[in-house]
Design a protein around this motif. Structure first.
Motif, PDB file in Angstrom:
ATOM      1  N   ILE A 122     -46.390 -94.336 -49.263  1.00  0.00           N
ATOM      2  CA  ILE A 122     -45.075 -94.966 -49.444  1.00  0.00           C
ATOM      3  C   ILE A 122     -44.497 -95.323 -48.087  1.00  0.00           C
ATOM      4  N   GLU A 123     -43.969 -96.544 -47.999  1.00  0.00           N
ATOM      5  CA  GLU A 123     -43.194 -96.964 -46.833  1.00  0.00           C
ATOM      6  C   GLU A 123     -41.782 -97.320 -47.290  1.00  0.00           C
ATOM      7  N   VAL A 124     -40.784 -96.763 -46.606  1.00  0.00           N
ATOM      8  CA  VAL A 124     -39.382 -97.107 -46.858  1.00  0.00           C
ATOM      9  C   VAL A 124     -38.986 -98.144 -45.820  1.00  0.00           C
ATOM     10  N   VAL A 125     -38.545 -99.307 -46.286  1.00  0.00           N
ATOM     11  CA  VAL A 125     -38.359-100.464 -45.410  1.00  0.00           C
ATOM     12  C   VAL A 125     -37.191-100.262 -44.454  1.00  0.00           C
ATOM     13  N   SER A 126     -37.417-100.623 -43.200  1.00  0.00           N
ATOM     14  CA  SER A 126     -36.359-100.654 -42.194  1.00  0.00           C
ATOM     15  C   SER A 126     -36.381-102.032 -41.539  1.00  0.00           C
ATOM     16  N   SER A 127     -35.840-102.148 -40.341  1.00  0.00           N
ATOM     17  CA  SER A 127     -35.691-103.468 -39.719  1.00  0.00           C
ATOM     18  C   SER A 127     -37.028-104.161 -39.464  1.00  0.00           C
ATOM     19  N   ASN A 128     -38.102-103.379 -39.287  1.00  0.00           N
ATOM     20  CA  ASN A 128     -39.416-103.985 -39.057  1.00  0.00           C
ATOM     21  C   ASN A 128     -40.144-104.187 -40.395  1.00  0.00           C
ATOM     22  N   TRP A 129     -39.473-104.824 -41.343  1.00  0.00           N
ATOM     23  CA  TRP A 129     -39.990-104.961 -42.705  1.00  0.00           C
ATOM     24  C   TRP A 129     -41.283-105.753 -42.775  1.00  0.00           C
ATOM     25  N   ARG A 130     -41.501-106.631 -41.825  1.00  0.00           N
ATOM     26  CA  ARG A 130     -42.740-107.427 -41.850  1.00  0.00           C
ATOM     27  C   ARG A 130     -43.987-106.555 -41.732  1.00  0.00           C
TER      28      ARG A 130
END
Length: 214
Positions: free
Chosen positions: A124-132
């Motif tokens: 699981i990845e929780v999206v932050s500013s580096n969403w790309r």
């Protein structure tokens, strides 16, 4: 050679050419979170409190579920996932591991690093500013490793419209490996999460988004 000298040497080299995973592991300090992206060291920013709220909430829910089902799983704190096709190694927000397969992992004992999809039921990845990174780079690498299930939890709707729709809204995207390729299902609001790893999981997208501190 002191650690400081190793850091200087590797950082100078990194300006000239990508570094290897072995060099990265030798250099990587224990008190900060780093990833290796195609031979380039990336320092991961300090997560926000909301980000940590969601990670903690999901880790607790999944732990309760695998304990209830008596599955041989665990969630390590700082283990890495390494791609065999590139000099990349990632530190997922949540990494669920199948302990029964660790004996097949050549990098586990000394480097707490996994390279086999069979060892990783879910990431699981929780999206932050580096969403790309989550929607592009890690999507491709996790698919290539053969990780059966990959969640992207975009609680702030930061991802591009082609990923989460228009208008953008908080979305949980669950990618499931089908014949070597990821197929995506998306969940918003009161949609019940549908997980291959945990088919009886009682959880909605909104419950995940509301787990942040007030």
């Amino acid at each position: 050679m002191s650690q400081l000298k190793i850091v200087v040497i590797i950082m100078v080299q990194s300006l000239q050419k990508p570094i290897t995973f072995a060099e990265f592991i030798q250099w990587k300090p224990a008190n900060k979170r780093y990833e290796l992206h195609d031979g380039v060291i990336i320092e991961m920013p300090q997560p926000t409190g909301e980000h940590e709220d969601i990670v903690g909430f999901l880790a607790e829910k999944l732990t309760l579920e695998y304990v209830r089902l008596q599955l041989p799983y665990s969630i390590p704190k700082t283990a890495l996932v390494k791609s065999a096709s590139s000099e990349s190694a990632y530190s997922p927000d949540i990494l669920l591991i199948n302990r029964l397969n660790l004996s097949n992992e050549p990098l586990w004992k000394k480097e707490s690093t996994l390279i086999l999809g069979a060892s990783i039921p879910l990431v699981i990845e929780v999206v932050s500013s580096n969403w790309r990174d989550d929607y592009y780079k890690k999507y491709g690498e996790y698919e290539g490793i053969g990780i059966p299930e990959y969640w992207i939890v975009d609680y702030l709707a930061l991802g591009g419209r082609k990923f989460i729709g228009n208008p953008k809204q908080p979305t949980v995207s669950i990618y499931v490996l089908v014949e070597g390729e990821y197929q995506v299902s998306q969940f918003r609001g009161n949609d019940c999460i549908q997980s291959v790893a945990f088919p009886n999981l009682q959880l909605t997208a909104e419950q995940i988004f509301q787990s942040v501190s007030c």
